[in-house]
Design a protein around this motif. Sequence first.
Motif, PDB file in Angstrom:
ATOM      1  N   UNK A   1       0.833  -1.196   0.000  1.00  5.19           N
ATOM      2  CA  UNK A   1       0.000   0.000   0.000  1.00  5.19           C
ATOM      3  C   UNK A   1       0.869   1.247   0.000  1.00  5.19           C
ATOM      4  N   UNK A   2       0.330   2.317  -0.582  1.00  9.06           N
ATOM      5  CA  UNK A   2       1.029   3.597  -0.642  1.00  9.06           C
ATOM      6  C   UNK A   2       0.114   4.683  -0.102  1.00  9.06           C
ATOM      7  N   UNK A   3       0.629   5.596   0.717  1.00  8.80           N
ATOM      8  CA  UNK A   3      -0.164   6.681   1.265  1.00  8.80           C
ATOM      9  C   UNK A   3      -0.341   7.769   0.219  1.00  8.80           C
ATOM     10  N   UNK A   4      -1.568   8.292   0.121  1.00  9.69           N
ATOM     11  CA  UNK A   4      -1.870   9.376  -0.803  1.00  9.69           C
ATOM     12  C   UNK A   4      -2.733  10.412  -0.094  1.00  9.69           C
ATOM     13  N   UNK A   5      -2.687  11.650  -0.576  1.00 13.24           N
ATOM     14  CA  UNK A   5      -3.521  12.726  -0.052  1.00 13.24           C
ATOM     15  C   UNK A   5      -4.606  13.021  -1.076  1.00 13.24           C
ATOM     16  N   UNK A   6      -5.809  13.344  -0.592  1.00 12.53           N
ATOM     17  CA  UNK A   6      -6.919  13.691  -1.467  1.00 12.53           C
ATOM     18  C   UNK A   6      -7.227  15.179  -1.322  1.00 12.53           C
ATOM     19  N   UNK A   7      -7.305  15.870  -2.446  1.00 13.68           N
ATOM     20  CA  UNK A   7      -7.571  17.310  -2.450  1.00 13.68           C
ATOM     21  C   UNK A   7      -8.899  17.576  -3.147  1.00 13.68           C
ATOM     22  N   UNK A   8      -9.634  18.543  -2.641  1.00 11.15           N
ATOM     23  CA  UNK A   8     -10.915  18.949  -3.224  1.00 11.15           C
ATOM     24  C   UNK A   8     -10.677  19.530  -4.627  1.00 11.15           C
TER      25      UNK A   8
ATOM     26  N   UNK B   1     -18.002  16.937  -2.621  1.00 13.31           N
ATOM     27  CA  UNK B   1     -17.352  17.298  -3.881  1.00 13.31           C
ATOM     28  C   UNK B   1     -16.404  16.184  -4.296  1.00 13.31           C
ATOM     29  N   UNK B   2     -15.924  16.261  -5.503  1.00  9.94           N
ATOM     30  CA  UNK B   2     -14.951  15.304  -6.007  1.00  9.94           C
ATOM     31  C   UNK B   2     -13.588  15.607  -5.401  1.00  9.94           C
TER      32      UNK B   2
ATOM     33  N   UNK C   1      -6.493   8.265  -7.941  1.00 12.49           N
ATOM     34  CA  UNK C   1      -7.708   7.948  -7.211  1.00 12.49           C
ATOM     35  C   UNK C   1      -8.646   9.153  -7.185  1.00 12.49           C
ATOM     36  N   UNK C   2      -9.955   8.922  -7.394  1.00  9.97           N
ATOM     37  CA  UNK C   2     -10.968   9.972  -7.318  1.00  9.97           C
ATOM     38  C   UNK C   2     -12.137   9.465  -6.492  1.00  9.97           C
TER      39      UNK C   2
ATOM     40  N   UNK D   1      -6.450  11.828   3.889  1.00 13.79           N
ATOM     41  CA  UNK D   1      -5.300  10.981   3.574  1.00 13.79           C
ATOM     42  C   UNK D   1      -5.795   9.545   3.591  1.00 13.79           C
ATOM     43  N   UNK D   2      -5.371   8.763   2.615  1.00 13.93           N
ATOM     44  CA  UNK D   2      -5.788   7.374   2.522  1.00 13.93           C
ATOM     45  C   UNK D   2      -4.655   6.558   1.921  1.00 13.93           C
TER      46      UNK D   2
END
Length: 48
Positions: A2-9, A42-43, A29-30, A18-19
């Motif tokens: 697994x790799x950590x990623x950040x999600x931005x609006x 929101x997306x 990822x969306x 963060x997921x």
Amino acid sequence: MKRKVALACAICSNRNYATSKNASVSERLEMQKYCKICGKHTLHRETK
């Protein structure tokens, strides 16, 4: 692995979540998530 990623609006560009995701997947990822800045769902897209 697994790799950590950040999600931005997509609207306000605020990084709210963060997921983790599978490292072998190359596409970004969306997800539909709640943005506390915008006050609505929101997306959210993966950022670097």
